[in-house]
Design an enzyme around this catalytic site. Structure first.
Site, PDB file in Angstrom:
ATOM      1  N   TRP A  47       0.864  -1.735  -0.199  1.00  0.00           N
ATOM      2  CA  TRP A  47       0.025  -0.018  -0.410  1.00  0.00           C
ATOM      3  C   TRP A  47       0.627   0.974   0.403  1.00  0.00           C
ATOM      4  CZ3 TRP A  47       1.672   2.251   4.384  1.00  0.00           C
ATOM      5  CH2 TRP A  47       1.892   1.380   5.311  1.00  0.00           C
ATOM      6  N   LYS A  79      -2.218  -7.964  -7.771  1.00  0.00           N
ATOM      7  CA  LYS A  79      -3.138  -8.032  -6.715  1.00  0.00           C
ATOM      8  C   LYS A  79      -2.889  -7.435  -5.868  1.00  0.00           C
ATOM      9  CE  LYS A  79      -3.401  -9.579  -2.398  1.00  0.00           C
ATOM     10  NZ  LYS A  79      -4.083  -8.207  -1.589  1.00  0.00           N
ATOM     11  N   GLY A 109       6.385  -6.144  -0.630  1.00  0.00           N
ATOM     12  CA  GLY A 109       6.031  -6.331   1.102  1.00  0.00           C
ATOM     13  C   GLY A 109       6.654  -6.721   2.578  1.00  0.00           C
ATOM     14  N   GLU A 116      10.651  -8.435  -3.047  1.00  0.00           N
ATOM     15  CA  GLU A 116      11.442  -6.315  -2.434  1.00  0.00           C
ATOM     16  C   GLU A 116      11.143  -6.529  -1.156  1.00  0.00           C
ATOM     17  OE1 GLU A 116      12.163  -3.202  -1.260  1.00  0.00           O
ATOM     18  OE2 GLU A 116      10.784  -2.642  -2.882  1.00  0.00           O
ATOM     19  N   LEU A 117      11.533  -6.650   0.128  1.00  0.00           N
ATOM     20  CA  LEU A 117      11.312  -6.393   1.102  1.00  0.00           C
ATOM     21  C   LEU A 117      11.231  -5.540   1.958  1.00  0.00           C
ATOM     22  CD1 LEU A 117      11.557 -10.623   1.385  1.00  0.00           C
ATOM     23  CD2 LEU A 117      10.168  -9.573   0.622  1.00  0.00           C
ATOM     24  N   CYS A 130      10.562   1.021   1.754  1.00  0.00           N
ATOM     25  CA  CYS A 130      10.955   0.019   2.255  1.00  0.00           C
ATOM     26  C   CYS A 130      12.640   0.613   2.772  1.00  0.00           C
ATOM     27  CB  CYS A 130      11.166  -0.927   0.980  1.00  0.00           C
ATOM     28  SG  CYS A 130      11.036   0.000  -0.418  1.00  0.00           S
ATOM     29  N   GLU A 161      11.466  -3.739  11.596  1.00  0.00           N
ATOM     30  CA  GLU A 161      10.991  -2.708  10.702  1.00  0.00           C
ATOM     31  C   GLU A 161      10.083  -2.184  11.127  1.00  0.00           C
ATOM     32  OE1 GLU A 161       9.446  -3.791   6.212  1.00  0.00           O
ATOM     33  OE2 GLU A 161      10.629  -1.849   5.809  1.00  0.00           O
TER      34      GLU A 161
END
Ligand code: NDP
Length: 491
Positions: free
Chosen positions: A153, A177, A230, A252-253, A286, A384
């Site tokens: 988001w 999605k 996410g 991609e975290l 991120c 995080e």
């Protein structure tokens, strides 16, 4: 609910209701009011979207040349730039991010499609020397197939573009999605592809309120590759689901990126870079520079500078051009940030500024927060937060700075602030992260790879090589003599 906007799924190039007819609401985090109603898709809708993507791949889209795809990518880039204002407003309503940031992002997204348009007609195989002169061998770079993109988001369209533009350049089709917390802009974007002249089914979107949809898509047997941005925990689920089909993933975290500030740094510039790294976008990026690792000779002065600037940050309406920090994007995220502030206090951190909600504004506002008195073992240094919370702690020498910076399971980004050019490059080389800025923070471009080490992910987005992640290499052997071979020997 007269002013509420309505969004459907996009399957086969058309807006369609969820098969069940169900919908869900999205709240504006600034006003707290429902502003949009979206189709609440299910795994059945995922099946339909994957089938549409497969059919486009087997049909007209699958027959396009890179030259045609380049033209289409340029067109969609132009259409997005022309529609930037509307798309930016949708993202602000959904996530509370600043209009001034989102209009910049949406205007720049076109340049990603233009960049990959430039690559679409340059995807080349090679002619490879064979040890046996009777064979001509060459490779073809073919689209990997149907790509599942699962997006968060915090910057829905930018992070989707990092997947979509190279995937389309390579000739893939996609099912997206988006996050239930910010899905509207993705639907609006997908509908532009029809206007740009893409065949139906190239870009499909399934929105919904249940994590079931993401899981169904990540593990769908009709999908050939999964690209995800996410949380690290969700990334693991996605990777497990993709592994069932032995599908490749780009992940991609999260991050816990260090800003290392040496004693000789330009402290005004460093303070501004630290502010941009952790308070821009309310810290919900991120690449947030959430750990300030600062030489003990300038620790107190830099913390003072950052705290003073934090105190003047204008919180408020994300649509107001003067606002510098909007609300936290959604209620679960707000609860998470408050939880970390409590944990920090319980563990003995000192609040140099902030540390609380903004009572005057109400809503989901958290004050920009600067914490000191923390160390490498503190929870806010290890985990995080994904909010406007900076953890500052000192180092004594260069080796310790590098050791502290690398004392994290993450490795997405980081920065080195110093005027010593030798040290700048030496330290940048030693920081284990996919991106290191020297005397800068929070810069990205279509041409520059982005991604993480360790728990920050797998693979790189952006840059020339990102197209590779959406292709398969096929080797073709051509027998040149026309003779009949001995069937019981190899080669
Ligand atoms: P998630 O990682 O849970 O969500 C990212 C996307 O994955 C969303 O589209 C989500 O859908 C989907 N999803 C959720 N569960 C699954 C599953 N089992 N299989 C496949 N897809 C799934 O992030 P959240 O939005 O829930 O945020 C949680 C935390 O993640 C934040 O607090 C933050 O720390 C971190 N985060 C990190 C980001 C980054 O860029 N590194 C970006 C966003 C969040 P849905 O939202 O509909 O459940």
């Amino acid at each position: 609910m007269a002013d509420v906007e309505r969004f459907k799924l996009v399957i086969g190039g058309k807006p369609v209701a969820a098969v069940s007819g169900a919908t869900f609401e999205s709240q504006n985090p600034y006003t707290g009011e429902t502003w949009a109603v979206l189709a609440d898709g299910s795994p059945t809708d995922v099946d339909a979207a994957v089938a549409a993507a497969r059919s486009a791949l087997d049909g007209e889209w699958g027959r396009t040349t890179g030259f045609v795809r380049a033209q289409l990518l340029r067109r969609i880039g132009d259409l997005i730039a022309a529609d930037a204002e509307r798309l930016a407003r949708l993202e602000v309503s959904d996530s509370g991010k600043l209009y001034r940031e989102m209009i910049g992002q949406l205007t720049s997204i076109g340049s990603w499609f233009h960049y990959y348009a430039g690559l679409a007609d340059k995807i080349e195989g090679r002619q490879i020397p064979s040890p046996n002169p009777n064979y001509l061998v060459y490779t073809r770079k073919e689209p990997i197939g149907v790509v599942a993109a699962i997006t968060p988001w915090n910057s829905p369209l930018l992070l989707l573009t990092w997947k979509l533009a190279p995937a389309l350049a390579a000739g893939c089709t996609m099912v997206v999605k988006p996050s239930e917390h910010a899905a509207a802009s993705t639907v609006a974007l997908a509908l532009l592809f029809d206007d740009a002249g893409f065949p139906p089914g190239v870009v499909n979107v399934v929105t919904g309120s249940s994590p079931e949809i993401g899981a169904a898509l990540a593990g769908h047997p009709g999908v050939d590759k999964v690209a995800f941005t996410g949380a690290t925990a969700t990334g693991r689920h996605v990777a497990h689901a993709a592994a069932e089909n032995l599908n490749p993933v780009t992940l991609e975290l999260g991050g816990k990126s260090p800003q290392i500030v040496f004693g000789d740094a330009d402290l005004a510039a460093a303070a501004s870079g630290v502010i941009s790294g952790i308070f821009a976008a309310t810290g919900q990026t991120c690449m947030a520079g959430s750990r300030l690792i600062v030489h003990d000779s300038v620790h107190d002065e830099l913390v003072r500078l950052v705290a003073e600037r934090a105190a003047t940050i204008r919180l408020g309406d994300p649509m107001d051009p003067d606002t510098e920090m909007g609300p936290v994007a959604n209620a679960p995220q707000y609860a998470k940030v408050l939880h970390y502030l409590k944990v920090a206090r319980d563990e003995g951190a000192t609040v140099a500024y902030g540390g609380a909600v903004d009572e005057d504004l109400g809503g989901l506002f958290v004050k920009p927060t600067v914490l000191t008195g923390v160390g490498p073992e503190s929870t806010v240094v290890r985990e995080e937060v994904f909010g406007p919370v900076l953890a500052a702690y000192p180092f004594h020498d260069e080796d310790e700075a590098v050791a502290l910076a690398n004392d994290t399971p993450f490795g997405l980004a980081g920065a080195v602030w110093t005027k010593d050019v030798h040290r700048a490059h030496r330290v940048a080389a030693k920081v284990r992260a996919g991106t290191v800025w020297i005397n800068a923070y929070r810069v990205a471009a279509p041409s520059v790879p982005f991604g993480g080490y360790g728990l920050s992910g797998i693979g790189r987005e952006n840059g020339v090589d990102a197209v590779e992640a959406y292709t398969e290499t096929k080797a073709i052997w051509v027998e040149l003599t026309g003779s009949t071979r001995d069937p019981f020997t190899l080669g």
